[in-house]
Design a protein around this motif. Structure first.
Motif, PDB file in Angstrom:
ATOM      1  N   MET A 171       0.928  -1.285  -0.168  1.00  0.00           N
ATOM      2  CA  MET A 171      -0.131  -0.011  -0.093  1.00  0.00           C
ATOM      3  C   MET A 171       0.768   1.282  -0.246  1.00  0.00           C
ATOM      4  N   GLY A 172       2.231   1.248   0.083  1.00  0.00           N
ATOM      5  CA  GLY A 172       3.095   2.255   0.198  1.00  0.00           C
ATOM      6  C   GLY A 172       2.960   3.265   1.264  1.00  0.00           C
ATOM      7  N   THR A 173       2.542   2.599   2.446  1.00  0.00           N
ATOM      8  CA  THR A 173       2.470   3.242   3.834  1.00  0.00           C
ATOM      9  C   THR A 173       3.829   3.386   4.071  1.00  0.00           C
ATOM     10  N   ASN A 174       4.189   4.237   5.314  1.00  0.00           N
ATOM     11  CA  ASN A 174       5.615   4.507   5.660  1.00  0.00           C
ATOM     12  C   ASN A 174       5.969   4.163   7.126  1.00  0.00           C
ATOM     13  N   PHE A 175       5.401   2.928   7.725  1.00  0.00           N
ATOM     14  CA  PHE A 175       5.673   2.574   9.086  1.00  0.00           C
ATOM     15  C   PHE A 175       6.950   2.339   9.214  1.00  0.00           C
ATOM     16  N   PHE A 176       7.802   2.268   8.348  1.00  0.00           N
ATOM     17  CA  PHE A 176       9.143   1.793   8.333  1.00  0.00           C
ATOM     18  C   PHE A 176      10.302   2.495   7.889  1.00  0.00           C
ATOM     19  N   VAL A 177       9.744   3.725   7.257  1.00  0.00           N
ATOM     20  CA  VAL A 177      10.666   4.656   6.551  1.00  0.00           C
ATOM     21  C   VAL A 177      11.013   5.777   7.531  1.00  0.00           C
ATOM     22  N   PRO A 178      12.176   5.741   7.866  1.00  0.00           N
ATOM     23  CA  PRO A 178      12.629   6.673   8.713  1.00  0.00           C
ATOM     24  C   PRO A 178      12.365   8.270   8.473  1.00  0.00           C
ATOM     25  N   ASP A 179      12.581   8.541   7.286  1.00  0.00           N
ATOM     26  CA  ASP A 179      12.357  10.117   7.329  1.00  0.00           C
ATOM     27  C   ASP A 179      10.921  10.381   6.946  1.00  0.00           C
ATOM     28  N   GLN A 180      10.094   9.487   7.204  1.00  0.00           N
ATOM     29  CA  GLN A 180       8.594   9.928   7.032  1.00  0.00           C
ATOM     30  C   GLN A 180       7.991   9.636   8.428  1.00  0.00           C
ATOM     31  N   GLY A 181       8.935   9.500   9.251  1.00  0.00           N
ATOM     32  CA  GLY A 181       8.251   9.234  10.688  1.00  0.00           C
ATOM     33  C   GLY A 181       8.289   7.751  11.056  1.00  0.00           C
ATOM     34  N   GLY A 182       8.789   7.061  10.086  1.00  0.00           N
ATOM     35  CA  GLY A 182       8.737   5.401  10.606  1.00  0.00           C
ATOM     36  C   GLY A 182       9.716   4.979  11.479  1.00  0.00           C
ATOM     37  N   ASP A 183       9.723   3.811  11.943  1.00  0.00           N
ATOM     38  CA  ASP A 183      10.662   3.127  12.938  1.00  0.00           C
ATOM     39  C   ASP A 183      10.995   1.936  12.841  1.00  0.00           C
ATOM     40  N   VAL A 184      12.183   1.495  12.275  1.00  0.00           N
ATOM     41  CA  VAL A 184      12.214   0.022  12.107  1.00  0.00           C
ATOM     42  C   VAL A 184      12.520  -0.802  13.496  1.00  0.00           C
ATOM     43  N   ILE A 185      12.857  -0.124  14.544  1.00  0.00           N
ATOM     44  CA  ILE A 185      12.944  -0.797  15.693  1.00  0.00           C
ATOM     45  C   ILE A 185      11.386  -1.401  16.261  1.00  0.00           C
ATOM     46  N   MET A 186      10.571  -0.421  15.805  1.00  0.00           N
ATOM     47  CA  MET A 186       9.132  -0.754  16.263  1.00  0.00           C
ATOM     48  C   MET A 186       8.880  -2.239  15.576  1.00  0.00           C
ATOM     49  N   TYR A 187       9.055  -2.440  14.483  1.00  0.00           N
ATOM     50  CA  TYR A 187       8.837  -3.821  14.012  1.00  0.00           C
ATOM     51  C   TYR A 187       9.667  -4.847  14.724  1.00  0.00           C
ATOM     52  N   GLN A 188      10.789  -4.586  15.228  1.00  0.00           N
ATOM     53  CA  GLN A 188      11.546  -5.567  15.976  1.00  0.00           C
ATOM     54  C   GLN A 188      10.767  -5.874  17.415  1.00  0.00           C
ATOM     55  N   HIS A 189      10.472  -4.864  17.817  1.00  0.00           N
ATOM     56  CA  HIS A 189       9.557  -4.958  19.338  1.00  0.00           C
ATOM     57  C   HIS A 189       8.376  -5.734  18.933  1.00  0.00           C
ATOM     58  N   ILE A 190       7.459  -5.227  17.982  1.00  0.00           N
ATOM     59  CA  ILE A 190       6.278  -5.967  17.780  1.00  0.00           C
ATOM     60  C   ILE A 190       6.669  -7.266  17.568  1.00  0.00           C
ATOM     61  N   PHE A 191       7.340  -7.623  16.460  1.00  0.00           N
ATOM     62  CA  PHE A 191       7.702  -8.901  16.086  1.00  0.00           C
ATOM     63  C   PHE A 191       8.179  -9.946  17.305  1.00  0.00           C
ATOM     64  N   TRP A 192       9.065  -9.461  17.913  1.00  0.00           N
ATOM     65  CA  TRP A 192       9.471 -10.369  18.927  1.00  0.00           C
ATOM     66  C   TRP A 192       8.846 -10.598  20.095  1.00  0.00           C
ATOM     67  N   PHE A 193       7.979  -9.521  20.238  1.00  0.00           N
ATOM     68  CA  PHE A 193       6.928  -9.722  21.425  1.00  0.00           C
ATOM     69  C   PHE A 193       5.994 -11.108  21.274  1.00  0.00           C
ATOM     70  N   TYR A 194       5.910 -11.401  19.907  1.00  0.00           N
ATOM     71  CA  TYR A 194       5.293 -12.834  19.709  1.00  0.00           C
ATOM     72  C   TYR A 194       6.373 -13.841  19.938  1.00  0.00           C
ATOM     73  N   SER A 195       7.532 -13.487  18.996  1.00  0.00           N
ATOM     74  CA  SER A 195       8.488 -14.451  18.649  1.00  0.00           C
ATOM     75  C   SER A 195       9.069 -15.107  19.767  1.00  0.00           C
ATOM     76  N   HIS A 196       9.295 -14.456  20.859  1.00  0.00           N
ATOM     77  CA  HIS A 196       9.942 -14.894  22.189  1.00  0.00           C
ATOM     78  C   HIS A 196       8.826 -16.273  22.682  1.00  0.00           C
ATOM     79  N   PRO A 197       7.601 -15.575  22.848  1.00  0.00           N
ATOM     80  CA  PRO A 197       6.797 -16.601  23.636  1.00  0.00           C
ATOM     81  C   PRO A 197       6.518 -17.827  22.533  1.00  0.00           C
TER      82      PRO A 197
END
Lengths: 917, 206
Positions: free
Chosen positions: A320-346
């Protein structure tokens, strides 16, 4: 491999309960044709919808392949699921058709093809899960071999970097999402409802849908091989995951379906465990696998949506071309890691906890001991699950996340080792002083204890932040994760598969091949993964296709190890396939387990139980006489009156081993099931019938004392003929043959056990009794003890005859006591000579008696009768004393006996003129 | 030896459970499902909060591509929120009427709830059309559309569920004794409502 009962549970036209049990008449090909139609329709619908929306809203370019593919993946999958029949019942209900809740037309299978159709029977679904997950495991294993082949030497061997990334991404993705997580769902699906005493899961149709999500997910992953394999690893971090081919989109969609499967199955398990336990089964009387499955299901319900969320976000960025993970549009890749690992460790606990439950079951059963610390085991699993939600950022120590988070996560990570340690100690305590049977499932459990422990230890190292900074993204992590996942998850999976193989298939697997599989895997695991610890510390990074030449040797060793694992896996599949097709028939309870799944046939009847079982005790009461876990009601015939004491016959064939403790114990432990009556048949061949009758009478008396209902007869003729005839007469559910060991057994030398097995076609258990045990005094306090007091008469044939006559009149065990009244000095030559002669005579008498089926011991005593007899009576506590003498010499003995006897009756027997020894 | 539970039924229905107080399995399943949906929204809220309070050091509200700050129609959405909250009350009222034996009251309650829910959705869609930014604008807009979009999808599913309940109510399927599908559906609707209140507060108001 039908799951219908041998005796039909439903009478045609409406069994008890009044509904018709009819099978859906449409063939399997119909459903697959519909599924193909649905998939195509879904894909076309996606193209149409996407085209219209893009044209309407003016998105450029109009034909973006990624977008069309993404939507098509979703709607095509939904079309497939509709076509195969997952939604028919609900749609029918929504349309207002008259649907009965008790419509069982999709329950059970009558031929192998029907495993490829929607089915609501949890046993069928369990096998479907196992088939599907093991198929994906093979693919994941193939990827692993491709990885190791590439890594065998530095430089490119078979693949470039891109392709190699694809191999490793595919390997982990398949192994985690469509093997390790769902395979436990499959095992538990099969076993848990029976263990709980239920007829099926709480929501059988939802169960079917949960299964069918799985092939959708797995084939989406595999399909990426045609569109360009996704290469961002199973962790799929953006920004790498936002780029790449259509394969990445397929990954993101596949994860959603795998997650949906997991959540739906978990809801089903929780509802089943909470609401469908048999009467009397409190949560503290559940088998520990029920606890493990329940805790895992809670994890799955609450953690899995986070990975769904993370994959939605990357999907939207891609499609869809959103910018969740594009830093200069306000996105944050660390955010992905937190959300991902919150499941992946359990998630890793989702892959481990059911395995812990399986290991607990296997260890208790094969060590013949109650599980140590049942409540601690249950609570520790809850603790692991709860704490497991608080450690996710230990996967992110070097990611550049907020620095203040590192130490708290380190602390929680170290703490989570504590409940796991509680479990390890409890398993060891269960093994301690148990009687260990080293069958294949137990081997896997022991291998698990060793290998998982090593993985857990390396995990503690990785949990320390400064150490992790050094070791993160190196092979040290790869070593750790494979030790815990291979040694932890996979070993426990194999333990469970071997343990329940007889129950699921009705056949016994080949034990030799099972042992080969285990040892090859165990050695292969160590060879492949142990050097990786060193390699990682030396600095080889993970997820690289090429490496510095100094790592060449260690890599080539590991590649050899991985091929060993591959060969071992082939052995496993060969064993499964061949044993399922033509292995020996399995009895109801080959492992003498106590939980409810062992109280029904192998494989179980269509609805598991003829009537609801009643649970009366804990599930691991090994070694406690007469302890029962549950009472399973056995109706006379289906539809007949329920009687608690109706029993199925077990045929016991034995001769020389009849009075042994081993056989008696075997019968007594089977009697604890409450389902059997025992019929003995004693084939004497050309031997003496009288001896056999004597032995049989003793045995039946001992068993009667122990509350076992047993009858028997002696039969002339060869063991095979006698056993076959008896089996035809009483149609037993199981045959038990007891023989001496191979070296001493005539039957075994003539291969009679196998011949009986082939001739009768009945499930057969072979009990081997050592020669000593066969001659020894059996059933310690079951029979009355008769003490025979004699001196000169010892060694005389007449004494033996008299004792035999006594034994035939009434079964008893005997002790012959000979007080010698040796002269002083007792160490002198004269006394020694007399003692030796008396000993020889006693041995001769005892042998003569034991060889003719009398249970007897003998003791020679130095003192005079007046001193020896009180000692002997005090030691043996006989219920009768017989004084045997030749001519008149019994009188003196009789006086002493009467003086010492107290209340015990004393008789005397005159054996006539002296005869030779 | 245990006493014979001689009345153990020989039919194929699930056996009576061990304890006396047992939540109905279907309601338990719905609650667990709602639990998983709560976690899904939690993950999306997490994304929103990273974007809002994250390392990107944005001013708040952030600036659109054209340099102007994002503006959200708080007042209109507030009214919409009140509509959704009221729909929860009308549903609850409908269930109470059913418990008192008044099936017609249930039907009325369901109709009002569904209509109010549909109104909510239409107002939201209208808002989407007039917001002045697209999901592709910045990370904030993506998060906004994702959160509200997922919520809207859940409202749609909730409306379908309530409509199915309505159809069954017309066929007199429910009573004080048996109303499990209705109760499950109302759990779902209340969940949808609560998530919206949270969303409105955290995204629009703060």
């Amino acid at each position: 491999m039908a799951t219908h009962a041998p005796a039909p549970v439903h009478a045609p036209g409406g069994g008890p309960g009044g509904h018709a049990h009819h099978e859906d008449p449409r063939p399997v090909s119909y459903w697959w044709a519909r599924a193909a139609l649905g998939t195509v329709a879904g894909v076309l619908f996606a193209f149409l919808l996407t085209f219209l929306l893009r044209a309407l809203f003016g998105f450029e370019p109009l034909y973006d392949g990624g977008v069309y593919g993404g939507v098509a993946g979703l709607t095509g999958a939904m079309g497939f699921l509709w076509g195969i029949g997952c939604f028919d019942y609900w749609l029918g209900w929504a349309k207002g058709m008259d649907i009965s809740e008790e419509d069982h037309s999709f329950h059970g299978v009558s031929n192998w093809k029907q495993y490829f159709r929607v089915n609501t029977d949890h046993k069928v679904i369990g096998l479907q899960y196992l088939g599907m997950t093991l198929f994906f495991m093979l693919w994941g294993g193939l990827m692993a071999l491709l990885i190791r082949t590439e890594l065998a030497a530095p430089g490119q061997q078979i693949a470039d970097g891109e392709t190699y990334n694809g191999f490793l991404s595919m390997h982990a993705t398949l192994m985690i999402f469509v093997f390790a997580v769902p395979v436990f769902g499959g095992i538990a699906n099969y076993v848990l409802p029976i263990m709980l005493g239920a007829k099926d899961m709480a929501f059988p149709r939802l169960n079917a849908l949960s299964f069918w999500f799985l092939p959708v997910a797995g084939f989406m992953f595999l399909a990426s091989m045609f569109t360009g394999m996704f290469g961002a690893a199973w962790t799929a971090y953006p920004p790498l995951a936002s780029q790449g081919t259509m394969g990445q989109t397929l990954f993101e969609l596949g994860v959603q379906f795998a997650g949906a499967s997991s959540i739906a199955t978990a809801i089903n398990f929780l509802a089943t465990i909470v609401t469908m336990r048999a009467p009397g089964m409190t949560i503290w009387r559940m088998p520990i696998l029920a606890w493990a499955t329940g805790v895992t299901s809670v994890l799955a319900v609450f953690a899995t949506p986070f990975i769904a969320g993370s994959q939605f976000l990357t999907l939207f960025d891609r499609v869809m071309g959103t910018n969740f993970f594009v830093p200069d549009q306000g996105g944050d890749v660390i955010m992905y890691q937190h959300i991902f690992w919150f499941y992946s460790h359990p998630a890793v606990y989702i892959m481990l906890l059911p395995g812990f439950g399986i290991i607990s079951e296997v260890i208790a059963t094969f060590a013949r001991k109650p599980l140590f610390g049942y409540r601690a085991m249950a609570f520790s699993m809850v603790a692991i699950a709860v704490l497991g939600f608080g450690v996710w950022a230990h996967h992110m120590f070097v990611s550049g996340m907020a620095a203040w988070l590192r130490v708290p996560m380190m602390i929680t990570t170290i703490i989570i080792a504590v409940p796991t340690g509680v479990k390890m100690w409890s398993w060891l305590a269960t093994l301690w002083q148990g009687k260990i049977h080293m069958k294949t499932p137990m081997l896997w459990a022991l291998g698990f204890l060793f290998t998982f422990l090593m993985g857990g230890l390396s995990g503690v190292f990785l949990g320390i932040v400064p150490a992790d900074i050094q070791m993160s993204d190196t092979y040290f992590v790869t070593a750790h994760l494979h030790y815990v996942l291979y040694g932890g998850s996979v070993y426990s999976i194999f333990a469970g598969l071997y343990y329940w193989f007889p129950k699921m298939t009705g056949k016994m697997y080949n034990e030799r091949l099972g042992q080969w599989h285990f040892w090859l895997t165990f050695i292969g695991t160590q060879v492949t993964f142990f050097p990786m610890h060193w390699q990682g510390l030396q600095g080889m990074p993970r997820r690289v296709a090429d490496y510095d030449p100094r790592f060449e040797t260690v890599n080539s060793i590991e590649t050899v190890g991985s091929y060993m694992l591959g060969i071992a896996t082939i052995i496993f599949f060969y064993n499964v396939i061949v044993s399922w097709k033509s292995g020996p028939k399995a009895p109801w309870n080959p492992w003498r387990g106590k939980t409810l799944e062992w109280m029904v046939s192998s494989p179980p009847p269509l609805f598991n139980f003829d009537a609801v079982p009643q649970v009366v005790g804990g599930p691991y009461q090994y070694g406690i006489p007469d302890a029962r876990h549950a009472v399973v009601f056995a109706p006379e015939q289906f539809g007949g009156e329920l009687k608690e004491d109706t029993r199925y016959p077990v045929l016991v064939v034995a001769n020389e081993t009849l009075t042994s403790q081993t056989l008696i114990n075997e019968i007594r432990s089977r009697n604890g099931d409450g389902l059997w009556s025992f019929q003995f048949v004693v084939p004497v061949g050309d031997g003496d019938r009288v001896i056999a009758e004597r032995r049989l009478a003793t045995t039946l008396a001992i068993l009667a004392e122990a509350g076992v209902s047993a009858t028997g007869r002696v039969a002339g003729g060869d063991v095979v003929a006698v056993a076959t005839e008896a089996a035809e007469e009483i149609s037993p559910h199981e045959l038990v043959i007891a023989t001496l060991p191979l070296a001493e057994s005539e039957w075994m030398r003539r291969d009679s056990v196998d011949k009986v097995r082939k001739a009768t076609g009945v499930a057969l258990s072979h009990v081997i009794v050592s020669a000593n045990d066969a001659r020894a005094l059996a059933g310690t306090s079951a029979l009355p003890l008769v003490m025979v007091v004699a001196t000169e008469a010892v060694g005389a044939e007449a004494l033996a005859t008299a004792v035999r006559a006594r034994a035939d009149a009434e079964p008893a065990r005997f002790t012959v006591v000979a007080p010698l009244d040796l002269p002083d000095p007792r160490w002198g030559a004269d006394a020694s000579e007399r003692r030796r002669a008396a000993g020889e005579a006693m041995t001769a008498t005892i042998n003569a008696l034991v060889n003719t089926g009398v249970a007897v011991e003998g003791e020679v005593m130095d003192d005079a009768a007046s001193v020896a007899l009180p000692l002997a009576i005090d030691a043996f506590k006989p219920s009768l004393i017989i004084v045997a003498g030749i001519n008149g010499e019994a009188a003196g003995l009789r006086e002493a006996a009467e003086a010492a006897a107290g209340d015990t009756p004393v008789e005397s027997v005159n054996l006539g003129a002296a005869a030779g020894a | 030896m245990a006493t014979t539970a001689g009345h153990a039924p020989a039919d194929q229905h699930s056996p009576q459970p061990e304890q006396k107080q047992h939540m109905n399995a279907s309601l338990m399943a719905m609650l667990l499902f709602i639990g998983s949906e709560v976690m899904l929204f939690a993950s999306l809220f997490t994304a929103y909060f990273f974007i809002r309070y994250g390392v990107s050091n944005e001013t708040w509200p952030p600036l659109k591509q054209d340099g102007k700050p994002f503006e959200l129609p708080v007042l209109l959405t507030g009214v919409n929120t009140l509509i959704l909250i009221s729909s929860s009350f009308t549903l609850w009222w409908g269930e109470k009427r059913l418990a008192a034996g008044d099936n017609k009251g249930l039907i009325r309650g369901l109709w009002v709830t569904i209509l109010m829910g549909a109104t909510f959705l239409l107002v939201q869609l209208n808002e989407y059309a007039h917001l002045g930014f697209t999901p592709q604008d910045r990370a904030f807009s993506g998060a906004f559309y994702t959160l509200t979009g997922f919520h809207g999808a859940h409202v749609l599913v909730g409306l379908i569920v309530l409509s199915l309940c309505l159809r069954r109510a017309y066929r007199n399927d429910f009573s004080h004794a048996y109303n499990t599908p209705l109760t499950a559906g109302s759990y779902y609707w209340h969940f949808v409502d609560i998530v919206w209140v949270l969303l409105f507060f955290l995204v629009y108001v703060i």
